[in-house]
Design a protein around this motif. Structure first.
Motif, PDB file in Angstrom:
ATOM      1  N   ARG A 112      -0.711 -18.028   2.762  1.00  0.00           N
ATOM      2  CA  ARG A 112      -0.722 -16.590   2.485  1.00  0.00           C
ATOM      3  C   ARG A 112      -2.121 -16.002   2.578  1.00  0.00           C
ATOM      4  N   ARG A 113      -3.113 -16.854   2.711  1.00  0.00           N
ATOM      5  CA  ARG A 113      -4.519 -16.439   2.774  1.00  0.00           C
ATOM      6  C   ARG A 113      -4.937 -15.761   1.466  1.00  0.00           C
ATOM      7  N   ASN A 114      -4.405 -16.262   0.349  1.00  0.00           N
ATOM      8  CA  ASN A 114      -4.812 -15.729  -0.953  1.00  0.00           C
ATOM      9  C   ASN A 114      -6.287 -16.028  -1.189  1.00  0.00           C
ATOM     10  N   GLY A 115      -7.023 -15.017  -1.588  1.00  0.00           N
ATOM     11  CA  GLY A 115      -8.445 -15.191  -1.844  1.00  0.00           C
ATOM     12  C   GLY A 115      -9.321 -14.966  -0.641  1.00  0.00           C
ATOM     13  N   SER A 116      -8.730 -14.633   0.493  1.00  0.00           N
ATOM     14  CA  SER A 116      -9.523 -14.358   1.698  1.00  0.00           C
ATOM     15  C   SER A 116      -8.810 -13.283   2.511  1.00  0.00           C
ATOM     16  N   GLU A 117      -9.331 -13.021   3.690  1.00  0.00           N
ATOM     17  CA  GLU A 117      -8.754 -11.967   4.524  1.00  0.00           C
ATOM     18  C   GLU A 117      -7.321 -12.320   4.908  1.00  0.00           C
ATOM     19  N   ARG A 118      -6.399 -11.430   4.583  1.00  0.00           N
ATOM     20  CA  ARG A 118      -4.986 -11.688   4.865  1.00  0.00           C
ATOM     21  C   ARG A 118      -4.742 -11.694   6.366  1.00  0.00           C
ATOM     22  N   TRP A 119      -3.695 -12.451   6.766  1.00  0.00           N
ATOM     23  CA  TRP A 119      -3.380 -12.525   8.192  1.00  0.00           C
ATOM     24  C   TRP A 119      -1.896 -12.309   8.464  1.00  0.00           C
ATOM     25  N   GLY A 120      -1.195 -11.683   7.533  1.00  0.00           N
ATOM     26  CA  GLY A 120       0.159 -11.230   7.807  1.00  0.00           C
ATOM     27  C   GLY A 120       1.286 -12.143   7.394  1.00  0.00           C
ATOM     28  N   ILE A 121       0.998 -13.166   6.580  1.00  0.00           N
ATOM     29  CA  ILE A 121       2.059 -14.034   6.075  1.00  0.00           C
ATOM     30  C   ILE A 121       2.327 -13.696   4.615  1.00  0.00           C
ATOM     31  N   GLY A 122       3.520 -13.185   4.344  1.00  0.00           N
ATOM     32  CA  GLY A 122       3.908 -12.845   2.996  1.00  0.00           C
ATOM     33  C   GLY A 122       4.659 -13.978   2.328  1.00  0.00           C
ATOM     34  N   ALA A 123       5.204 -13.690   1.150  1.00  0.00           N
ATOM     35  CA  ALA A 123       5.883 -14.720   0.361  1.00  0.00           C
ATOM     36  C   ALA A 123       7.082 -15.309   1.098  1.00  0.00           C
ATOM     37  N   THR A 124       7.885 -14.454   1.726  1.00  0.00           N
ATOM     38  CA  THR A 124       9.090 -14.937   2.397  1.00  0.00           C
ATOM     39  C   THR A 124       8.750 -15.865   3.553  1.00  0.00           C
ATOM     40  N   THR A 125       7.794 -15.459   4.381  1.00  0.00           N
ATOM     41  CA  THR A 125       7.411 -16.284   5.527  1.00  0.00           C
ATOM     42  C   THR A 125       6.774 -17.591   5.079  1.00  0.00           C
ATOM     43  N   ALA A 126       5.896 -17.527   4.093  1.00  0.00           N
ATOM     44  CA  ALA A 126       5.258 -18.748   3.591  1.00  0.00           C
ATOM     45  C   ALA A 126       6.297 -19.725   3.054  1.00  0.00           C
ATOM     46  N   SER A 127       7.264 -19.204   2.308  1.00  0.00           N
ATOM     47  CA  SER A 127       8.283 -20.086   1.735  1.00  0.00           C
ATOM     48  C   SER A 127       9.130 -20.735   2.822  1.00  0.00           C
ATOM     49  N   LYS A 128       9.400 -20.013   3.887  1.00  0.00           N
ATOM     50  CA  LYS A 128      10.225 -20.567   4.960  1.00  0.00           C
ATOM     51  C   LYS A 128       9.463 -21.620   5.764  1.00  0.00           C
ATOM     52  N   ILE A 129       8.167 -21.418   5.954  1.00  0.00           N
ATOM     53  CA  ILE A 129       7.362 -22.448   6.619  1.00  0.00           C
ATOM     54  C   ILE A 129       7.351 -23.716   5.770  1.00  0.00           C
ATOM     55  N   MET A 130       7.137 -23.554   4.474  1.00  0.00           N
ATOM     56  CA  MET A 130       7.080 -24.716   3.590  1.00  0.00           C
ATOM     57  C   MET A 130       8.442 -25.392   3.463  1.00  0.00           C
ATOM     58  N   ALA A 131       9.510 -24.603   3.428  1.00  0.00           N
ATOM     59  CA  ALA A 131      10.854 -25.171   3.344  1.00  0.00           C
ATOM     60  C   ALA A 131      11.224 -25.911   4.624  1.00  0.00           C
ATOM     61  N   ARG A 132      10.711 -25.470   5.743  1.00  0.00           N
ATOM     62  CA  ARG A 132      10.934 -26.189   7.009  1.00  0.00           C
ATOM     63  C   ARG A 132      10.345 -27.596   6.923  1.00  0.00           C
ATOM     64  N   LYS A 133       9.155 -27.737   6.293  1.00  0.00           N
ATOM     65  CA  LYS A 133       8.505 -29.036   6.197  1.00  0.00           C
ATOM     66  C   LYS A 133       9.073 -29.886   5.063  1.00  0.00           C
ATOM     67  N   ARG A 134       9.460 -29.232   3.962  1.00  0.00           N
ATOM     68  CA  ARG A 134       9.964 -29.956   2.796  1.00  0.00           C
ATOM     69  C   ARG A 134      11.243 -29.282   2.294  1.00  0.00           C
ATOM     70  N   PRO A 135      12.335 -29.416   3.066  1.00  0.00           N
ATOM     71  CA  PRO A 135      13.567 -28.690   2.738  1.00  0.00           C
ATOM     72  C   PRO A 135      14.191 -29.078   1.403  1.00  0.00           C
ATOM     73  N   HIS A 136      13.932 -30.292   0.949  1.00  0.00           N
ATOM     74  CA  HIS A 136      14.508 -30.739  -0.323  1.00  0.00           C
ATOM     75  C   HIS A 136      13.606 -30.421  -1.520  1.00  0.00           C
ATOM     76  N   LEU A 137      12.425 -29.871  -1.245  1.00  0.00           N
ATOM     77  CA  LEU A 137      11.447 -29.683  -2.312  1.00  0.00           C
ATOM     78  C   LEU A 137      11.034 -28.235  -2.531  1.00  0.00           C
ATOM     79  N   ILE A 138      11.057 -27.423  -1.485  1.00  0.00           N
ATOM     80  CA  ILE A 138      10.541 -26.056  -1.581  1.00  0.00           C
ATOM     81  C   ILE A 138      11.668 -25.031  -1.404  1.00  0.00           C
TER      82      ILE A 138
END
Length: 232
Positions: free
Chosen positions: A120-146
């Protein structure tokens, strides 16, 4: 809360929603989002890296990863992402985490939170990834965990933001019995989701995904879409 949202959905409805969303099991019919976990070999193809295939896969859930963010994820941030993914065992299941495991992995100082902040680029210059997109990227990598954070599911679960949503989902999947109209104890939410997964023939899907899809499909606007539509 997710428990309350699920109490409004009967087993018959839930099974129908899963059938409509995931199709006939052969890749035919269903919503485009059914390919989210499997496209390009799935997120486990390279479990310790976010790949171009992963970023394309999330588009099947109607989100877009901006080019600047994609270049950073695949380039300058790739090494740190790999380090964080190695601290998140691909075999771990959200519903099986004890409180200590949850705190260590998904707590404020855990690797999942650090990966979330990085994406999400928290703490630095944002680059257009919000909560929904971040969660879907993480769920793609860890579908049973995120868990996926989705506006429709969040509204049904009475979540006003993504803040602490992992905690809310963890509490929902803790071994607590769902109350029935008669006051007697029923199956836990985890047990109910396991039954739905088995009866729908979706053994490869995580309980998090079963819960997410059922609640999302129960929304009139989501469930009434043609089966060929994207999930938004």
């Amino acid at each position: 809360m997710p428990n309350e949202a699920m109490q409004k959905i009967t087993e018959t409805q839930a099974l129908e929603y899963l059938k409509r969303y995931f199709g006939d099991g052969t890749g035919q019919g269903g919503f485009l989002g059914l390919n989210f976990e499997t496209f390009g070999g799935g997120g486990s193809g390279d479990p310790f890296a976010i790949t171009a295939e992963d970023l394309l896969a999330v588009s099947m859930l109607s989100v877009h990863v901006p080019a600047k963010a994609a270049l950073g994820i695949l380039g300058e941030d790739a090494a740190r992402i790999s380090e964080l993914l190695r601290r998140l065992d691909p075999d771990l299941k959200f519903e099986e985490l004890g409180q200590d495991g949850f705190d260590d992995l998904l707590g404020p100082q855990g690797p999942a939170q650090e990966l979330w902040d990085l994406l999400r680029r928290n703490g630095s210059e944002r680059w257009g990834i919000g909560a929904t997109t971040a969660s879907k990227i993480m769920a793609r990598k860890r579908p049973h965990l995120i868990p996926i954070y989705d506006s429709v599911v969040a509204k049904a679960s009475r979540l006003t933001s993504s803040k602490d949503h992992w905690t809310v989902w963890y509490q929902a999947l803790a071994p607590l019995a769902l109350p029935s109209a008669s006051g007697s104890a029923e199956k836990t939410l985890t047990q109910r989701l396991g039954d739905l997964r088995e009866k729908s023939g979706l053994a490869d899907k995580s309980l998090l995904r079963i819960l997410d899809v059922v609640i999302w499909m129960h929304d009139p606007k989501s469930g009434s879409r043609r089966s060929s539509n994207n999930r938004s």
